[in-house]
Scaffold this motif. Structure first.
Motif, PDB file in Angstrom:
ATOM      1  N   UNK A 288      38.669 -85.002   1.617  1.00 19.52           N
ATOM      2  CA  UNK A 288      39.250 -83.795   2.206  1.00 19.52           C
ATOM      3  C   UNK A 288      39.912 -84.058   3.552  1.00 19.52           C
ATOM      4  N   UNK A 289      39.291 -84.926   4.363  1.00 15.49           N
ATOM      5  CA  UNK A 289      39.768 -85.112   5.736  1.00 15.49           C
ATOM      6  C   UNK A 289      40.543 -86.415   5.877  1.00 15.49           C
ATOM      7  N   UNK A 290      41.368 -86.477   6.887  1.00 16.04           N
ATOM      8  CA  UNK A 290      42.090 -87.705   7.243  1.00 16.04           C
ATOM      9  C   UNK A 290      41.429 -88.274   8.497  1.00 16.04           C
ATOM     10  N   UNK A 291      40.660 -89.319   8.309  1.00 20.46           N
ATOM     11  CA  UNK A 291      39.853 -89.892   9.388  1.00 20.46           C
ATOM     12  C   UNK A 291      40.716 -90.412  10.535  1.00 20.46           C
ATOM     13  N   UNK A 292      41.983 -90.673  10.246  1.00 19.65           N
ATOM     14  CA  UNK A 292      42.881 -91.229  11.256  1.00 19.65           C
ATOM     15  C   UNK A 292      43.093 -90.260  12.420  1.00 19.65           C
ATOM     16  N   UNK A 293      42.980 -88.960  12.158  1.00 18.96           N
ATOM     17  CA  UNK A 293      43.314 -87.965  13.176  1.00 18.96           C
ATOM     18  C   UNK A 293      42.105 -87.141  13.629  1.00 18.96           C
ATOM     19  N   UNK A 294      40.915 -87.634  13.358  1.00 19.45           N
ATOM     20  CA  UNK A 294      39.698 -86.903  13.738  1.00 19.45           C
ATOM     21  C   UNK A 294      38.874 -87.745  14.703  1.00 19.45           C
ATOM     22  N   UNK A 295      38.447 -87.146  15.793  1.00 18.04           N
ATOM     23  CA  UNK A 295      37.617 -87.855  16.759  1.00 18.04           C
ATOM     24  C   UNK A 295      36.236 -88.133  16.177  1.00 18.04           C
ATOM     25  N   UNK A 296      35.591 -89.185  16.696  1.00 21.98           N
ATOM     26  CA  UNK A 296      34.272 -89.576  16.200  1.00 21.98           C
ATOM     27  C   UNK A 296      33.247 -88.459  16.414  1.00 21.98           C
ATOM     28  N   UNK A 297      33.337 -87.757  17.530  1.00 21.84           N
ATOM     29  CA  UNK A 297      32.388 -86.667  17.801  1.00 21.84           C
ATOM     30  C   UNK A 297      32.530 -85.556  16.763  1.00 21.84           C
ATOM     31  N   UNK A 298      33.779 -85.290  16.331  1.00 25.89           N
ATOM     32  CA  UNK A 298      34.017 -84.268  15.302  1.00 25.89           C
ATOM     33  C   UNK A 298      33.484 -84.722  13.958  1.00 25.89           C
ATOM     34  N   UNK A 299      33.663 -86.011  13.655  1.00 28.69           N
ATOM     35  CA  UNK A 299      33.124 -86.562  12.404  1.00 28.69           C
ATOM     36  C   UNK A 299      31.614 -86.410  12.340  1.00 28.69           C
TER      37      UNK A 299
ATOM     38  N   UNK B 119      29.832 -84.263  13.927  1.00 25.37           N
ATOM     39  CA  UNK B 119      29.520 -82.836  13.803  1.00 25.37           C
ATOM     40  C   UNK B 119      29.669 -82.379  12.351  1.00 25.37           C
ATOM     41  N   UNK B 120      30.707 -82.856  11.670  1.00 25.32           N
ATOM     42  CA  UNK B 120      30.897 -82.511  10.254  1.00 25.32           C
ATOM     43  C   UNK B 120      29.733 -83.015   9.402  1.00 25.32           C
ATOM     44  N   UNK B 121      29.280 -84.233   9.689  1.00 24.11           N
ATOM     45  CA  UNK B 121      28.147 -84.774   8.940  1.00 24.11           C
ATOM     46  C   UNK B 121      26.889 -83.947   9.201  1.00 24.11           C
ATOM     47  N   UNK B 122      26.652 -83.624  10.462  1.00 20.70           N
ATOM     48  CA  UNK B 122      25.428 -82.894  10.827  1.00 20.70           C
ATOM     49  C   UNK B 122      25.398 -81.483  10.269  1.00 20.70           C
ATOM     50  N   UNK B 123      26.570 -80.895  10.023  1.00 20.80           N
ATOM     51  CA  UNK B 123      26.612 -79.515   9.532  1.00 20.80           C
ATOM     52  C   UNK B 123      26.809 -79.416   8.017  1.00 20.80           C
ATOM     53  N   UNK B 124      27.422 -80.435   7.395  1.00 20.23           N
ATOM     54  CA  UNK B 124      27.733 -80.366   5.962  1.00 20.23           C
ATOM     55  C   UNK B 124      26.864 -81.275   5.092  1.00 20.23           C
ATOM     56  N   UNK B 125      26.502 -82.431   5.591  1.00 22.67           N
ATOM     57  CA  UNK B 125      25.794 -83.418   4.769  1.00 22.67           C
ATOM     58  C   UNK B 125      24.302 -83.467   5.088  1.00 22.67           C
ATOM     59  N   UNK B 126      23.970 -83.481   6.374  1.00 21.91           N
ATOM     60  CA  UNK B 126      22.552 -83.595   6.752  1.00 21.91           C
ATOM     61  C   UNK B 126      21.677 -82.482   6.185  1.00 21.91           C
ATOM     62  N   UNK B 127      22.129 -81.216   6.160  1.00 20.32           N
ATOM     63  CA  UNK B 127      21.276 -80.172   5.574  1.00 20.32           C
ATOM     64  C   UNK B 127      20.915 -80.431   4.113  1.00 20.32           C
TER      65      UNK B 127
END
Length: 384
Positions: A65-76, A78-86
């Motif tokens: 879904x996302x393009x890692x090239x344009x996303x900061x590491x802190x945002x990545x 945050x996405x993991x902590x809110x979408x995958x970790x639960x």
């Protein structure tokens, strides 16, 4: 369906003789209730395995879904902590205490193995897979620099705070509630869940009776596990011969400056990752796997500084004492190899000064990170 729990994990004869309204009730080896798999042995390994599969499917969708090239590491993160970790940590209040209790018992037998043990827990295995993907390194990369450079503690440690908040809520429930009565039975009968929680409390230096009174300190428990993990991380970092270059530029656990620099594109940042973590195509790394087969040193030598004649002579001589031949390692390529002198000369005055006087700090200097990333990118192109 009916299940009779037993240590052997077998379908007992008694479980096949249960009827309701003259209808035989099926006896099963496992049952999924509210998303958690229960097995006859009482183990939650199966539940963790299924949660891991669900989380990895969600992680795969996130990657598409996302393009890692344009996303900061802190945002990545945050996405993991809110979408995958639960998904990964679903029901952790039930199964995490068993994992941590077993982990600490193994840690007592081998005090320096804690970081290796964490990586085998399904919860953390998926976390590591995400971190390596976000760093742009392959799955064979050592876990030690991945934890160290991102500054991320294993998820079982970061989940401790939520776990003991749940325990505190259960302790403070009114006596008439079913959950509180079940908790009291766990404590009085020394059943598995309460015993595992009590062991964690004892190992962190608290009074075992604090489990029933709620007198434990969540911050101290979390800090204890973090400190133990960092001690183990330091031991494995210093004892891993593959991380010699990493040890020269990294001395303490914590997130690195180059991860916070939003001015550097991902494809450049990952070249710094690869170089720091020895996840690259230098001969020192590629030659490790050739050595396992034929015990030759030549595959690890610098392709520019050693000619074929020297290599043939070297292979006929003992391993040690041949300083005339140079290994193609990180230090040699970055600071010494004459083949890249033209590249070093073309860099800025500040970059050359750091390269000469304090090479370790070149990875710490925030203003030089993009220049360093471009420098390494050019080296990788030449080494292809």
């Amino acid at each position: 369906s009916v299940m009779i729990f037993n240590k052997a994990g077998r379908l007992l004869k008694e479980s096949t003789e249960l009827y309701y309204n003259k209808i035989q009730i099926d006896s099963v080896k496992e049952y999924c209730y509210l998303g958690i798999y229960f097995t006859l042995t009482g183990s939650f390994k199966k539940a963790q395995h299924h949660l891991k599969l669900k989380a990895e499917r969600a992680l795969h969708i996130l990657k598409k879904t996302i393009d890692i090239e344009f996303i900061q590491k802190s945002t990545l993160l945050h996405l993991f902590n809110t979408l995958i970790e639960p998904i990964l940590s679903y029901g952790y209040q039930v199964w995490l205490p068993y994992e941590l209790s077993m982990l600490e018992m193994l840690h007592e037998e081998c005090p320096k193995s804690l970081s290796a043990l964490f990586s085998k827990i399904p919860l953390e295995a998926t976390h590591l897979k995400f971190l390596k993907w976000s760093c742009g390194v392959n799955y064979q990369t050592s876990n030690i620099p991945v934890w160290g450079d991102t500054g991320c503690f294993p998820l079982p440690i970061t989940s401790l705070k939520k776990l003991f908040r749940y325990v505190s809520r259960v302790i403070n429930l009114s006596n008439g509630t079913l959950t509180h009565k079940a908790f009291q039975d766990q404590c009085h009968l020394n059943l598995g869940w309460a015993t595992a929680i009590r062991n964690i409390i004892i190992w962190s230096g608290h009074d075992p009776e604090s489990l029933q009174t709620g007198g434990f300190n969540v911050y101290h428990i979390t800090s204890y596990f973090k400190n133990q993990f960092i001690k183990s991380w330091n031991f494995h970092r210093l004892s891993n011969c593959k991380l010699r270059f990493y040890n020269n530029i990294k001395s303490s656990f914590g997130s690195e400056a180059y991860l916070l620099n939003s001015n550097i594109e991902h494809h450049l940042i990952k070249n710094i990752f690869k170089f720091r973590m020895s996840s690259h195509n230098l001969n020192i790394e590629k030659g490790r796997y050739v050595l396992r087969e034929n015990h030759l040193i030549s595959p690890r030598l610098c392709r520019f500084c050693n000619n074929q004649e020297n290599m043939r002579v070297f292979e006929e001589l003992p391993f040690f004492g041949k300083e005339s031949l140079t290994l193609e390692n990180e230090n040699h390529i970055l600071f010494e190899c004459p083949h890249f002198n033209y590249l070093r000369i073309s860099q800025s005055h500040e970059f050359k000064r750091y390269l000469k006087d304090c090479p370790r700090n070149i990875f710490l200097k925030f203003t030089l990170l993009k220049e360093l990333a471009l420098f390494l990118t050019h080296i990788y192109k030449v080494l292809k």
